[in-house]
Scaffold this active site. Structure first.
Site, PDB file in Angstrom:
ATOM      1  N   PRO A  28     -24.545  18.430  -9.279  1.00  0.00           N
ATOM      2  CA  PRO A  28     -23.293  18.649  -8.548  1.00  0.00           C
ATOM      3  C   PRO A  28     -22.841  17.499  -7.645  1.00  0.00           C
ATOM      4  O   PRO A  28     -22.802  17.613  -6.415  1.00  0.00           O
ATOM      5  CB  PRO A  28     -23.585  19.918  -7.748  1.00  0.00           C
ATOM      6  CG  PRO A  28     -25.058  19.879  -7.525  1.00  0.00           C
ATOM      7  CD  PRO A  28     -25.637  19.249  -8.756  1.00  0.00           C
ATOM      8  N   CYS A  29     -22.430  16.417  -8.261  1.00  0.00           N
ATOM      9  CA  CYS A  29     -21.907  15.276  -7.512  1.00  0.00           C
ATOM     10  C   CYS A  29     -20.631  15.655  -6.760  1.00  0.00           C
ATOM     11  O   CYS A  29     -20.289  15.021  -5.760  1.00  0.00           O
ATOM     12  CB  CYS A  29     -21.671  14.094  -8.440  1.00  0.00           C
ATOM     13  SG  CYS A  29     -20.604  14.438  -9.856  1.00  0.00           S
TER      14      CYS A  29
END
Length: 159
Positions: free
Chosen positions: A118-119
């Protein structure tokens, strides 16, 4: 390589898999021919659950090539809780490397496993939405989705 295409609320996602792991997830402008395998379909089902607010994290096998430092950043990204975005500076502190903000941002930008790694949960220190190759509108949507899913609410998110 194997490909599954998922019609998500934020566009058509392509899930790319080898025989052993998911290798890439993204929103390309041109879609490959769908050629799924069991693994890409498993990931597709997990994304369906995510968008239906039934799942916050992903447990399908995944891997992407990168340096040792990039792998450490991507591992740390997976430890950021849904609904609780953090800044690049906070991520650098968590990694016990407070001077590596730019290197961490660079590694974050090289992530090929969008949403699963989850950048999108990393934001600017002032709360601004910054740096998301699939478009800031998608990043905003994902953060709002996760806030709703986790009952965090808009009030704690500053974008």
């Amino acid at each position: 390589m194997f490909f599954s295409i998922f019609d998500s609320p934020i566009g058509q996602m392509v899930i790319e898999a080898s025989e052993l792991e998911i290798c890439a997830i993204g929103f390309p402008s041109e879609l490959p021919l769908e050629n799924p395998n069991e693994l890409s379909e498993m990931a597709k089902e997990q994304f369906r659950e995510y968008f239906e607010e039934k799942r916050k994290d992903f447990d399908f096998p995944m891997a992407q090539p990168g340096t040792d430092f990039q792998q450490k950043v991507w591992d740390e990204l997976r430890r950021i809780d849904a609904g609780k975005p953090i800044s690049y500076a906070a991520l650098a502190k968590r990694m016990k490397n407070p001077l590596a903000i730019r290197a961490i941002a660079s590694a974050n930008g090289r992530n090929n496993l969008m949403i699963a790694v989850p950048c999108h949960r990393v934001i600017g220190s002032n709360g601004d939405l910054v740096g998301f190759s699939a478009g800031l509108w998608r990043k905003k949507w994902l953060l709002e989705h996760e806030a709703k899913m986790t009952s965090t609410g808009q009030s704690t998110l500053t974008f």
